[in-house]
Design an enzyme around this catalytic site. Sequence first.
Site, PDB file in Angstrom:
ATOM      1  N   LYS A  42       0.920  -1.314   0.014  1.00 56.48           N
ATOM      2  CA  LYS A  42       0.028  -0.112   0.004  1.00 56.48           C
ATOM      3  C   LYS A  42       0.928   1.185  -0.075  1.00 56.48           C
ATOM      4  O   LYS A  42       0.391   2.477  -0.713  1.00 56.48           O
ATOM      5  CB  LYS A  42      -1.157  -0.047   1.201  1.00 56.48           C
TER       6      LYS A  42
ATOM      7  N   LYS B  47      -4.755 -10.565  -7.002  1.00 57.33           N
ATOM      8  CA  LYS B  47      -5.801 -10.851  -6.015  1.00 57.33           C
ATOM      9  C   LYS B  47      -7.273 -10.129  -6.355  1.00 57.33           C
ATOM     10  O   LYS B  47      -6.870  -8.924  -6.846  1.00 57.33           O
ATOM     11  CB  LYS B  47      -5.474 -10.513  -4.628  1.00 57.33           C
TER      12      LYS B  47
ATOM     13  N   LYS C 254     -10.611  -4.543  -3.944  1.00 57.81           N
ATOM     14  CA  LYS C 254     -11.682  -3.333  -3.866  1.00 57.81           C
ATOM     15  C   LYS C 254     -10.906  -2.447  -4.887  1.00 57.81           C
ATOM     16  O   LYS C 254     -11.586  -1.331  -5.335  1.00 57.81           O
ATOM     17  CB  LYS C 254     -11.824  -2.710  -2.687  1.00 57.81           C
TER      18      LYS C 254
END
Length: 340
Positions: free
Chosen positions: A111, A203, A206
């Site tokens: 992130k 993966k 969102k």
Amino acid sequence: NNRVFSGIQPSGDLHLGNYLGAIRRFVPLQDSHECLYCVVDMHAITVWQDPDELRRATREVAAAFIAAGIDPKAHIVFNQSQVVQHAELAWVFNCVARIGWMNRMTQFKDKAGKNSENVSLGLLAYPSLMAADILLYKAGSVPVGDDQKQHLELTRDIAQKFNNDYAASIAANGFDPEFFPITEPLIAGPATRIMSLRDGTKKMSKSDPSDASRISLLDDADKISKKIKKATTDPEPLPSDVEGLKGRAEADNLVGIYAALTDASKQDVLNQFAGAGWGTFKPALADLAVEVLAPIADEMRRLIDDPQTIDAVLRDGAERASILAEKTMLEVRDIVGFIR
Ligand code: TYM
């Protein structure tokens, strides 16, 4: 230990990975465990969230819990920020955990990217709050998808270090030496890691910019069908056993989704579809996905249309969670040496 805790972030739309890897697996645990299912709004703000959007997404996650079959009367459904003890215990854990532990988290590294000096301090401390979520209730098991494994290992490390650092005080206060339990991750089944429909190496998430990469829980039947039929695959037919899925990430993923949607194993699915081409398998999967997901989406929409009812469920859950949380915090304050 009979208590289960799990959390889902209200950031963006819920997708099939969240459903199969987590929410669907929360449901049967209700028969055998005391369950707390939490909308972790404080985790969500580790990256910027628009306040109205955060409220919307919080209600969406709560609606998904209920629509999927979680009973908020028999168990506890709440949003994290309404139980202030989460923040309080997270602070204690920030002082127990080491910065090096946080820096090693792959999710943080992903992130933060190259810009790790300019992300929020909360994003670095994220796993400490997650450990607090779980340990505040001394939960013994935590059902999650595979991507949370490292965070749960850190939760165990934090519990262990707290128990060690404060061993003398824990004993002096008359508590069990294993004050915080060493939590078991529940990561099992064919859907612990659902992959993107566009790229079997990524993966389902969102944050993927491609909407076609994921099935959102609020997608209508037509959209679900189209996305599955357009999913990337290799040209080979389905193999007869799971060995034959090795090296075929996209095929493995679609078979895993089918298996999870029917509570079967991948081998069960292959027994049914061995030798079939995608022209047969994809429409069958699309029909199945619509059959399972459409009623959930309908119920979610109905619940979301009545925010006052959802908010009342969350408030009631928070009140009941607070009682459990405060019991632990009274003990923690004494152990740490805070006068009260
Ligand atoms: P979050 O909000 O990213 O995801 C919620 C749950 O969905 C699972 N999941 C997946 N499972 C299979 N395939 C996928 N592609 C996929 N994507 C997501 C996640 O593993 C998770 O179980 N840190 C957590 C939230 C959290 C939490 C907790 C969980 C906060 N405190 C305490 C358990 C206990 C998170 O970000 O999940």
